[in-house]
Design a protein around this motif. Structure first.
Motif, PDB file in Angstrom:
ATOM      1  N   PHE A   1     122.095 -36.747 -28.362  1.00 60.75           N
ATOM      2  CA  PHE A   1     123.002 -37.260 -29.387  1.00 60.75           C
ATOM      3  C   PHE A   1     122.767 -38.751 -29.591  1.00 60.75           C
ATOM      4  CE2 PHE A   1     125.326 -38.238 -25.541  1.00 60.75           C
ATOM      5  CZ  PHE A   1     125.904 -39.466 -25.815  1.00 60.75           C
ATOM      6  N   LEU A   2     123.155 -39.221 -30.763  1.00 60.93           N
ATOM      7  CA  LEU A   2     123.131 -40.644 -31.100  1.00 60.93           C
ATOM      8  C   LEU A   2     124.330 -40.901 -31.991  1.00 60.93           C
ATOM      9  CD1 LEU A   2     121.843 -43.484 -31.337  1.00 60.93           C
ATOM     10  CD2 LEU A   2     120.539 -42.601 -33.269  1.00 60.93           C
ATOM     11  N   VAL A   3     125.203 -41.793 -31.579  1.00 55.81           N
ATOM     12  CA  VAL A   3     126.365 -42.178 -32.369  1.00 55.81           C
ATOM     13  C   VAL A   3     126.267 -43.679 -32.611  1.00 55.81           C
ATOM     14  CG1 VAL A   3     128.888 -42.315 -32.466  1.00 55.81           C
ATOM     15  CG2 VAL A   3     127.785 -40.345 -31.371  1.00 55.81           C
ATOM     16  N   SER A   4     126.376 -44.084 -33.876  1.00 61.80           N
ATOM     17  CA  SER A   4     126.310 -45.516 -34.180  1.00 61.80           C
ATOM     18  C   SER A   4     127.401 -45.894 -35.173  1.00 61.80           C
ATOM     19  CB  SER A   4     124.940 -45.887 -34.743  1.00 61.80           C
ATOM     20  OG  SER A   4     124.716 -45.246 -35.976  1.00 61.80           O
ATOM     21  N   TYR A   5     127.882 -47.116 -35.027  1.00 57.02           N
ATOM     22  CA  TYR A   5     128.855 -47.685 -35.955  1.00 57.02           C
ATOM     23  C   TYR A   5     128.329 -49.059 -36.337  1.00 57.02           C
ATOM     24  CZ  TYR A   5     133.214 -49.187 -38.067  1.00 57.02           C
ATOM     25  OH  TYR A   5     134.157 -49.634 -38.969  1.00 57.02           O
ATOM     26  N   LEU A   6     128.025 -49.244 -37.619  1.00 53.53           N
ATOM     27  CA  LEU A   6     127.411 -50.476 -38.097  1.00 53.53           C
ATOM     28  C   LEU A   6     128.289 -51.155 -39.128  1.00 53.53           C
ATOM     29  CD1 LEU A   6     123.822 -49.030 -38.625  1.00 53.53           C
ATOM     30  CD2 LEU A   6     124.660 -50.279 -36.648  1.00 53.53           C
ATOM     31  N   LEU A   7     128.353 -52.479 -39.062  1.00 56.25           N
ATOM     32  CA  LEU A   7     129.071 -53.290 -40.047  1.00 56.25           C
ATOM     33  C   LEU A   7     128.061 -54.168 -40.762  1.00 56.25           C
ATOM     34  CD1 LEU A   7     131.978 -54.485 -37.729  1.00 56.25           C
ATOM     35  CD2 LEU A   7     132.071 -52.645 -39.416  1.00 56.25           C
ATOM     36  N   ASP A   8     127.993 -54.036 -42.078  1.00 63.47           N
ATOM     37  CA  ASP A   8     127.055 -54.832 -42.868  1.00 63.47           C
ATOM     38  C   ASP A   8     127.864 -55.782 -43.742  1.00 63.47           C
ATOM     39  OD1 ASP A   8     125.051 -55.890 -44.417  1.00 63.47           O
ATOM     40  OD2 ASP A   8     124.067 -53.969 -44.780  1.00 63.47           O
ATOM     41  N   PHE A   9     127.885 -57.054 -43.366  1.00 62.51           N
ATOM     42  CA  PHE A   9     128.682 -58.038 -44.081  1.00 62.51           C
ATOM     43  C   PHE A   9     127.906 -58.736 -45.189  1.00 62.51           C
ATOM     44  CE2 PHE A   9     130.754 -57.887 -39.869  1.00 62.51           C
ATOM     45  CZ  PHE A   9     131.964 -57.383 -40.285  1.00 62.51           C
ATOM     46  N   GLY A  10     126.698 -58.326 -45.429  1.00 57.79           N
ATOM     47  CA  GLY A  10     125.930 -58.918 -46.504  1.00 57.79           C
ATOM     48  C   GLY A  10     124.839 -59.820 -46.003  1.00 57.79           C
ATOM     49  N   LEU A  11     125.004 -61.113 -46.223  1.00 54.36           N
ATOM     50  CA  LEU A  11     123.936 -62.064 -45.921  1.00 54.36           C
ATOM     51  C   LEU A  11     123.685 -62.259 -44.434  1.00 54.36           C
ATOM     52  CD1 LEU A  11     124.705 -64.712 -48.668  1.00 54.36           C
ATOM     53  CD2 LEU A  11     122.891 -63.009 -48.656  1.00 54.36           C
ATOM     54  N   ILE A  12     124.741 -62.101 -43.614  1.00 53.72           N
ATOM     55  CA  ILE A  12     124.530 -62.235 -42.177  1.00 53.72           C
ATOM     56  C   ILE A  12     123.997 -60.907 -41.642  1.00 53.72           C
ATOM     57  CG2 ILE A  12     126.268 -64.037 -41.906  1.00 53.72           C
ATOM     58  CD1 ILE A  12     128.189 -61.942 -40.858  1.00 53.72           C
ATOM     59  N   PRO A  13     123.324 -60.899 -40.510  1.00 50.19           N
ATOM     60  CA  PRO A  13     122.752 -59.657 -39.983  1.00 50.19           C
ATOM     61  C   PRO A  13     123.819 -58.592 -39.701  1.00 50.19           C
ATOM     62  CG  PRO A  13     121.849 -61.540 -38.830  1.00 50.19           C
ATOM     63  CD  PRO A  13     122.962 -62.060 -39.697  1.00 50.19           C
ATOM     64  N   THR A  14     123.402 -57.348 -39.797  1.00 48.21           N
ATOM     65  CA  THR A  14     124.268 -56.221 -39.487  1.00 48.21           C
ATOM     66  C   THR A  14     124.567 -56.203 -37.994  1.00 48.21           C
ATOM     67  OG1 THR A  14     123.297 -54.948 -41.282  1.00 48.21           O
ATOM     68  CG2 THR A  14     124.418 -53.701 -39.573  1.00 48.21           C
ATOM     69  N   VAL A  15     125.815 -55.907 -37.644  1.00 49.53           N
ATOM     70  CA  VAL A  15     126.197 -55.784 -36.250  1.00 49.53           C
ATOM     71  C   VAL A  15     126.745 -54.382 -36.027  1.00 49.53           C
ATOM     72  CG1 VAL A  15     126.685 -58.237 -35.913  1.00 49.53           C
ATOM     73  CG2 VAL A  15     128.505 -56.722 -36.657  1.00 49.53           C
ATOM     74  N   GLY A  16     126.675 -53.906 -34.788  1.00 46.05           N
ATOM     75  CA  GLY A  16     127.195 -52.577 -34.539  1.00 46.05           C
ATOM     76  C   GLY A  16     127.031 -52.146 -33.103  1.00 46.05           C
ATOM     77  N   LEU A  17     127.402 -50.907 -32.868  1.00 41.14           N
ATOM     78  CA  LEU A  17     127.311 -50.295 -31.550  1.00 41.14           C
ATOM     79  C   LEU A  17     126.544 -48.990 -31.673  1.00 41.14           C
ATOM     80  CD1 LEU A  17     131.047 -50.639 -30.497  1.00 41.14           C
ATOM     81  CD2 LEU A  17     129.154 -51.988 -29.620  1.00 41.14           C
ATOM     82  N   LYS A  18     125.737 -48.686 -30.647  1.00 42.27           N
ATOM     83  CA  LYS A  18     125.023 -47.417 -30.601  1.00 42.27           C
ATOM     84  C   LYS A  18     125.184 -46.819 -29.212  1.00 42.27           C
ATOM     85  CE  LYS A  18     121.317 -47.818 -33.931  1.00 42.27           C
ATOM     86  NZ  LYS A  18     119.884 -47.701 -34.149  1.00 42.27           N
ATOM     87  N   PHE A  19     125.400 -45.513 -29.205  1.00 38.19           N
ATOM     88  CA  PHE A  19     125.467 -44.757 -27.958  1.00 38.19           C
ATOM     89  C   PHE A  19     124.473 -43.612 -28.074  1.00 38.19           C
ATOM     90  CE2 PHE A  19     129.656 -46.599 -28.614  1.00 38.19           C
ATOM     91  CZ  PHE A  19     129.844 -47.257 -27.415  1.00 38.19           C
ATOM     92  N   ARG A  20     123.651 -43.445 -27.053  1.00 41.94           N
ATOM     93  CA  ARG A  20     122.617 -42.423 -27.085  1.00 41.94           C
ATOM     94  C   ARG A  20     122.581 -41.699 -25.749  1.00 41.94           C
ATOM     95  NH1 ARG A  20     116.626 -43.614 -29.040  1.00 41.94           N
ATOM     96  NH2 ARG A  20     117.910 -43.870 -30.856  1.00 41.94           N
ATOM     97  N   GLY A  21     122.323 -40.429 -25.822  1.00 40.19           N
ATOM     98  CA  GLY A  21     122.175 -39.648 -24.599  1.00 40.19           C
ATOM     99  C   GLY A  21     121.269 -38.459 -24.863  1.00 40.19           C
TER     100      GLY A  21
END
Length: 169
Positions: A130-150
């Protein structure tokens, strides 16, 4: 009198107008377009920005037209957002390591916050993963987020082409 029109390769952008935004922020659209008012923009840059917007999958259609303003132009974008921000996908996969798997993907855009994406991938098989990710894209600044993989994986160790051991990861 007929005047032969010649397409221009670049032009000065006086203003940018975005029409049809509801679920997506203006900053996000402008950051994907990578064009700014008060700058000279090439047709190639505009095409690249349009590709970025389409690739975001937030929009069903995007069109624009140029409106002359003195010696420059105002770009007016008409954006039609996708009505659904949720996708469910199914697929099949096979390779020598993970063998056969049923692939499931759930994607929800604008989950909790505008311009965010929650994505969950599951492979149902003898070697599940599995791979679960949550990403926030605010535009000009880089995307930030969390990823969990197993994943679970079985492999064999060989010595002189004879299996000697099996490992589970």
């Amino acid at each position: 009198e007929k005047i032969k029109a010649t397409p221009f390769s670049e032009f000065f952008v006086e203003d940018i107008e975005l029409k049809g935004l509801d679920k997506v922020s203006e900053n996000y659209v402008l950051s994907k377009l990578r064009i700014k008012q008060g700058e000279i923009v090439s047709a190639k840059e505009l095409d690249r920005g349009m590709d970025q917007l389409y690739g975001s999958q937030y929009f069903k259609s995007i069109s624009y037209h140029l409106e002359p303003v003195d010696t420059s132009f105002k770009i007016i974008f008409k954006l039609v957002e996708n009505p659904s921000m949720t996708q469910l996908r199914l697929g099949l996969h096979y390779d020598d390591d993970f063998k056969t798997a049923l692939l499931l993907n759930f994607t929800q855009r604008n989950f909790l916050i505008k311009n965010s994406k929650l994505s969950a991938d599951f492979a149902v098989s003898d070697n599940p993963r599995f791979l679960v990710s949550y990403l926030l894209d605010f535009g000009l600044i880089p995307t930030v987020g969390l990823k969990f993989r197993g994943n679970r994986f079985e492999t064999r160790l060989y010595e002189n082409l004879v299996p000697t051991d099996q490992l589970d990861y």
